[in-house]
Design a protein around this motif. Structure first.
Motif, PDB file in Angstrom:
ATOM      1  N   GLY A 262      28.920  28.486  35.128  1.00  0.00           N
ATOM      2  CA  GLY A 262      28.182  29.529  35.251  1.00  0.00           C
ATOM      3  C   GLY A 262      28.917  30.692  34.931  1.00  0.00           C
ATOM      4  N   PRO A 263      28.138  31.885  34.565  1.00  0.00           N
ATOM      5  CA  PRO A 263      28.622  33.082  34.075  1.00  0.00           C
ATOM      6  C   PRO A 263      29.244  33.922  35.059  1.00  0.00           C
ATOM      7  CG  PRO A 263      26.223  33.342  34.172  1.00  0.00           C
ATOM      8  CD  PRO A 263      26.630  31.762  34.567  1.00  0.00           C
ATOM      9  N   TRP A 264      29.332  33.581  36.325  1.00  0.00           N
ATOM     10  CA  TRP A 264      29.733  34.412  37.406  1.00  0.00           C
ATOM     11  C   TRP A 264      31.299  34.520  37.752  1.00  0.00           C
ATOM     12  CZ3 TRP A 264      25.420  36.771  37.272  1.00  0.00           C
ATOM     13  CH2 TRP A 264      24.348  35.896  37.176  1.00  0.00           C
ATOM     14  N   TYR A 265      31.848  33.752  36.786  1.00  0.00           N
ATOM     15  CA  TYR A 265      33.419  33.903  36.885  1.00  0.00           C
ATOM     16  C   TYR A 265      33.965  34.709  35.841  1.00  0.00           C
ATOM     17  CZ  TYR A 265      32.719  29.549  39.811  1.00  0.00           C
ATOM     18  OH  TYR A 265      32.308  28.488  40.800  1.00  0.00           O
ATOM     19  N   PHE A 266      35.351  35.007  36.201  1.00  0.00           N
ATOM     20  CA  PHE A 266      36.233  35.433  35.323  1.00  0.00           C
ATOM     21  C   PHE A 266      36.757  34.306  34.463  1.00  0.00           C
ATOM     22  CE2 PHE A 266      36.630  38.954  38.284  1.00  0.00           C
ATOM     23  CZ  PHE A 266      36.155  39.997  37.537  1.00  0.00           C
ATOM     24  N   ASP A 267      37.471  34.511  33.331  1.00  0.00           N
ATOM     25  CA  ASP A 267      38.138  33.717  32.376  1.00  0.00           C
ATOM     26  C   ASP A 267      39.494  32.994  32.932  1.00  0.00           C
ATOM     27  OD1 ASP A 267      39.764  35.812  31.946  1.00  0.00           O
ATOM     28  OD2 ASP A 267      39.608  35.706  29.716  1.00  0.00           O
ATOM     29  N   ARG A 268      39.712  33.422  34.110  1.00  0.00           N
ATOM     30  CA  ARG A 268      41.038  32.998  34.580  1.00  0.00           C
ATOM     31  C   ARG A 268      41.037  32.980  36.134  1.00  0.00           C
ATOM     32  NH1 ARG A 268      44.306  38.100  32.177  1.00  0.00           N
ATOM     33  NH2 ARG A 268      42.611  37.891  30.714  1.00  0.00           N
ATOM     34  N   VAL A 269      42.146  32.398  36.646  1.00  0.00           N
ATOM     35  CA  VAL A 269      42.366  32.474  37.967  1.00  0.00           C
ATOM     36  C   VAL A 269      42.882  34.008  38.354  1.00  0.00           C
ATOM     37  CG1 VAL A 269      43.812  31.841  39.919  1.00  0.00           C
ATOM     38  CG2 VAL A 269      42.858  30.264  38.435  1.00  0.00           C
ATOM     39  N   ILE A 270      42.334  34.514  39.502  1.00  0.00           N
ATOM     40  CA  ILE A 270      42.620  36.024  39.505  1.00  0.00           C
ATOM     41  C   ILE A 270      43.706  36.071  40.680  1.00  0.00           C
ATOM     42  CG2 ILE A 270      41.655  38.250  40.532  1.00  0.00           C
ATOM     43  CD1 ILE A 270      40.733  37.118  37.720  1.00  0.00           C
ATOM     44  N   SER A 271      44.806  36.971  40.621  1.00  0.00           N
ATOM     45  CA  SER A 271      45.926  36.791  41.524  1.00  0.00           C
ATOM     46  C   SER A 271      45.452  38.045  42.382  1.00  0.00           C
ATOM     47  CB  SER A 271      47.133  37.332  40.915  1.00  0.00           C
ATOM     48  OG  SER A 271      47.067  38.726  40.536  1.00  0.00           O
ATOM     49  N   HIS A 272      46.154  38.250  43.629  1.00  0.00           N
ATOM     50  CA  HIS A 272      45.854  38.951  44.762  1.00  0.00           C
ATOM     51  C   HIS A 272      46.591  40.405  44.475  1.00  0.00           C
ATOM     52  CE1 HIS A 272      43.627  36.101  47.264  1.00  0.00           C
ATOM     53  NE2 HIS A 272      44.650  35.180  47.001  1.00  0.00           N
ATOM     54  N   VAL A 273      47.030  40.656  43.333  1.00  0.00           N
ATOM     55  CA  VAL A 273      47.729  42.003  42.986  1.00  0.00           C
ATOM     56  C   VAL A 273      46.632  42.797  42.728  1.00  0.00           C
ATOM     57  CG1 VAL A 273      49.040  43.217  41.335  1.00  0.00           C
ATOM     58  CG2 VAL A 273      49.612  40.680  42.058  1.00  0.00           C
ATOM     59  N   PRO A 274      46.510  43.864  43.354  1.00  0.00           N
ATOM     60  CA  PRO A 274      45.419  44.992  43.171  1.00  0.00           C
ATOM     61  C   PRO A 274      45.392  45.358  41.656  1.00  0.00           C
ATOM     62  CG  PRO A 274      46.805  45.684  45.185  1.00  0.00           C
ATOM     63  CD  PRO A 274      47.286  44.488  44.203  1.00  0.00           C
ATOM     64  N   GLY A 275      43.950  45.173  41.359  1.00  0.00           N
ATOM     65  CA  GLY A 275      43.491  45.650  39.880  1.00  0.00           C
ATOM     66  C   GLY A 275      43.862  44.472  38.758  1.00  0.00           C
ATOM     67  N   ALA A 276      44.132  43.256  39.243  1.00  0.00           N
ATOM     68  CA  ALA A 276      44.256  41.992  38.401  1.00  0.00           C
ATOM     69  C   ALA A 276      43.190  41.752  37.839  1.00  0.00           C
ATOM     70  CB  ALA A 276      44.759  40.768  39.207  1.00  0.00           C
ATOM     71  N   GLN A 278      40.820  43.883  36.428  1.00  0.00           N
ATOM     72  CA  GLN A 278      40.418  44.480  35.342  1.00  0.00           C
ATOM     73  C   GLN A 278      41.004  44.080  34.085  1.00  0.00           C
ATOM     74  OE1 GLN A 278      41.966  48.261  36.758  1.00  0.00           O
ATOM     75  NE2 GLN A 278      40.953  48.410  38.700  1.00  0.00           N
ATOM     76  N   ASN A 279      42.079  43.266  34.010  1.00  0.00           N
ATOM     77  CA  ASN A 279      42.478  42.742  32.540  1.00  0.00           C
ATOM     78  C   ASN A 279      41.693  41.408  32.379  1.00  0.00           C
ATOM     79  OD1 ASN A 279      44.306  44.938  32.254  1.00  0.00           O
ATOM     80  ND2 ASN A 279      45.704  43.900  33.606  1.00  0.00           N
ATOM     81  N   ALA A 280      40.754  40.894  33.262  1.00  0.00           N
ATOM     82  CA  ALA A 280      40.383  39.633  32.913  1.00  0.00           C
ATOM     83  C   ALA A 280      38.887  39.825  32.349  1.00  0.00           C
ATOM     84  CB  ALA A 280      40.026  38.891  34.341  1.00  0.00           C
ATOM     85  N   THR A 281      38.365  38.918  31.582  1.00  0.00           N
ATOM     86  CA  THR A 281      37.079  38.820  30.906  1.00  0.00           C
ATOM     87  C   THR A 281      36.140  38.024  31.637  1.00  0.00           C
ATOM     88  OG1 THR A 281      38.265  39.085  28.697  1.00  0.00           O
ATOM     89  CG2 THR A 281      36.045  38.593  28.706  1.00  0.00           C
ATOM     90  N   LYS A 282      34.787  38.470  31.677  1.00  0.00           N
ATOM     91  CA  LYS A 282      34.114  37.583  32.575  1.00  0.00           C
ATOM     92  C   LYS A 282      33.306  36.486  31.507  1.00  0.00           C
ATOM     93  CE  LYS A 282      31.814  41.345  35.345  1.00  0.00           C
ATOM     94  NZ  LYS A 282      30.500  41.953  35.838  1.00  0.00           N
ATOM     95  N   LEU A 283      33.296  35.210  32.120  1.00  0.00           N
ATOM     96  CA  LEU A 283      32.686  34.164  31.339  1.00  0.00           C
ATOM     97  C   LEU A 283      31.354  34.481  30.599  1.00  0.00           C
ATOM     98  CD1 LEU A 283      33.685  30.898  33.481  1.00  0.00           C
ATOM     99  CD2 LEU A 283      34.542  32.006  31.523  1.00  0.00           C
TER     100      LEU A 283
END
Length: 565
Positions: A262-276, A278-283
């Motif tokens: 579904g379109p509700w994810y980012f394009d990658r696994v998100i780390s727990h680092v603050p702001g991580a 922001q560099n990801a793209t939504k599906l």
């Protein structure tokens, strides 16, 4: 659900969820809110009726402060003297309005009903016409009214949740930035209504509940940033929610099949680092770029996003065949006053006519339909686990359109006009009763096909809706297009205009090339009238084709154009 016309006013407490969708009720709530503010200002705070340092005085201050923040007013006089009924046109302002009444006024009245305040409040009520003026349908006895209101129709938290979902819908469809939304910007329209850390967290909670994982992470990121400044939420509390949202996102994400998710994810696994994130793209964005413009119904939800934002997926060759014209031959009455028409699409034919309805006609339709406005479980097409499989939901969270079957007093005149404009049989039993829909901000209708309203008639070609005629009854500020996702075009909701299309082929089978939906309204309100013309009464008008599933056409001054391949 019965379509019998109601002739008596239905009190708010009988329809507690209409505030989340109803344009008239939102405006009433806005006036109610202003009356509260006036009374709190002039009666509570401008006198010594309530002791300084008391809880009820603190709650009154909280209500007023929230109101002034939502209006961007610098003083009490500015807020009261310059009231212009504009909060309900903006989704962020409306969220603040409903939240203020649900929580802040609810707390205030709960405190007011404590026994030690009764005599004070009775003195206030006896010297004020506030309640009878703001809600004239309320009985005058204040304690009884509040009890009745709270028991049978006080604004429920569900109303606020629906508005949070509307904000999320606008974010998803129009790809809006949560940071700008929290600043009060919706598309290019600013407001003085902003969102603090609590509001951002509340929206994230609804995003998580509805499996909008990427949106939930974005709103929690924003809540954390705002909480570090406004101190309204505990940072450890937000950190816990943020950690949990990332874990849920990562658990469902699979890089090998990400374009099928579904379109509700980012394009990658998100780390727990603050702001991580922001560099990801939504599906959502990747899938849109990959599949937009494919006119198969399978990709309807993808095309819906683009058409609602103004995109057109017609090829250059297809666009070259579209034009406007002055129609004067379809009926003799147009010889001295041609009607301006425009092809939005050919094959399937979708046309828009301009200047069809006058001001008086539109106002009559709207005013008469308000009497019988009702909620309807509209079919809502949404994403399942795969991005292009459809699920149907009748949840109250998706009832974003308030609808009425309106037996318009001048309905016969409207039917005659439609007959002149189309050349088809419309009067009497040849068409369904006019349906009027009212959209508030965030209101939408997902992609669907105009089937008969009766389940028994679903596959009966004799009762099929051969033509849909959509009248636009007001000036729409921003958003609210009609998106034809298979045809690849959209119709702008221009006041007084009419959009027409065929729902079936000339053999009575459904034509899914006219799959369509109502785009979410960004700002303001939107009123439409739908008239469905039946298939069976047109046997003397519609010509039979030599091939199965041939499309009907609209002629241009009695000339049928060559079919575009």
């Amino acid at each position: 659900m019965s379509t019998e016309t109601r002739t008596t006013f239905v009190p708010y407490w009988d329809l507690p969820q209409m505030y989340a969708k109803s344009v008239p009720d939102l405006k009433s709530l806005e006036r109610f809110d202003l009356e509260i503010v006036k009374q709190l200002t002039h009666t509570f705070l401008a006198t010594e009726m309530l002791p300084r340092g008391s809880e009820i005085r603190r709650l009154a201050h909280a209500y007023l402060q929230d109101y002034y923040e939502s209006n961007g007013k610098l003083s009490v006089r500015d807020a009261i003297d310059n009231f212009d009924n504009r909060l309900s046109r903006h989704p962020i302002c409306t969220y603040r309005l409903i939240r203020r009444v649900v929580y802040l006024l609810g707390d205030l009245l709960s405190e007011a009903l404590q026994p030690y305040w009764t005599s004070t409040l009775k003195n206030w009520i006896n010297s004020s016409i506030f309640w009878t003026k703001s809600l004239k349908y309320f009985p005058p006895e204040f304690p009884h009214t509040v009890h009745n209101f709270s028991q049978h129709g006080w604004l429920k938290a569900e109303n606020l949740e629906i508005w949070a979902e509307k904000i999320l819908r606008l974010q998803h469809v129009y790809n809006l930035d949560p940071i700008e939304l929290a600043k009060g910007w919706v598309s290019y329209v600013p407001s003085n209504c902003t969102l603090n850390s609590i509001h951002c967290w509340e929206i994230s909670k609804i995003a998580t509940r509805t499996d909008q994982f990427a949106n939930a992470i974005q709103w929690l990121e924003l809540a954390r940033k705002r909480a570090s400044v406004d101190k309204k939420l505990s940072l450890p509390f937000i950190e816990f929610a943020f950690w949990d949202a990332i874990e849920i996102h990562n658990l469902g994400f699979d890089d090998d099949i990400k374009m099928e998710l579904g379109p509700w994810y980012f394009d990658r696994v998100i780390s727990h680092v603050p702001g991580a994130s922001q560099n990801a793209t939504k599906l959502r964005d990747l899938q849109y770029e990959a599949f937009r413009g494919n006119k198969d119904k399978f990709y309807s939800a993808i095309n819906y996003l683009g058409i609602c934002s103004g995109d057109n997926f017609k090829t250059s060759r297809e666009k070259s065949k579209l034009f406007c014209w002055q129609e004067f031959k379809i009926h003799p009455s147009f010889l001295i006053g041609p009607m301006k028409m425009e092809f939005l699409s050919q094959n399937p034919d979708i046309i828009q006519m301009y200047g069809v309805l006058g001001e008086e006609e539109m106002e009559s339709i709207k005013s008469e339909s308000v009497i019988d406005m009702r909620l309807e479980d509209n079919l809502v097409i949404g994403y399942d686990r795969a991005p292009f499989t459809f699920t149907v939901s009748s949840s109250s969270y998706h009832r974003s359109l308030l609808q009425s079957w309106c037996k318009f007093s001048k309905g016969r005149d409207l039917e005659k006009k439609l007959e002149r404009l189309t050349g088809w049989v419309v009067e009497g039993q040849a068409s369904e009763v006019l349906t009027v829909g009212a959209y508030s901000p965030g209101g939408h209708l997902h992609t669907h096909f105009d089937r008969p309203s009766s389940n028994d008639a679903l596959h009966n070609s004799n009762t099929s809706r051969i033509i849909t005629a959509t009248f636009y009854l007001n000036d729409v500020e921003v958003g609210g297009r009609t998106a034809f996702t298979s045809a690849g075009v959209g119709a702008d909701p221009i006041k007084g205009s009419l959009t027409l299309w065929f729902n079936v082929h000339n053999d009575g089978t459904e034509d899914f090339d006219t799959y369509h939906g109502g785009c979410p309204l960004l700002i303001g309100e939107k009123w439409v009238g739908n008239k469905w013309v039946k298939y069976a009464p047109q046997f003397s008008k519609g010509k039979c084709g030599l091939k199965p599933k041939e499309k009907y056409q609209f002629p241009v001054n009695n000339v049928y154009l060559p079919v575009q391949g």
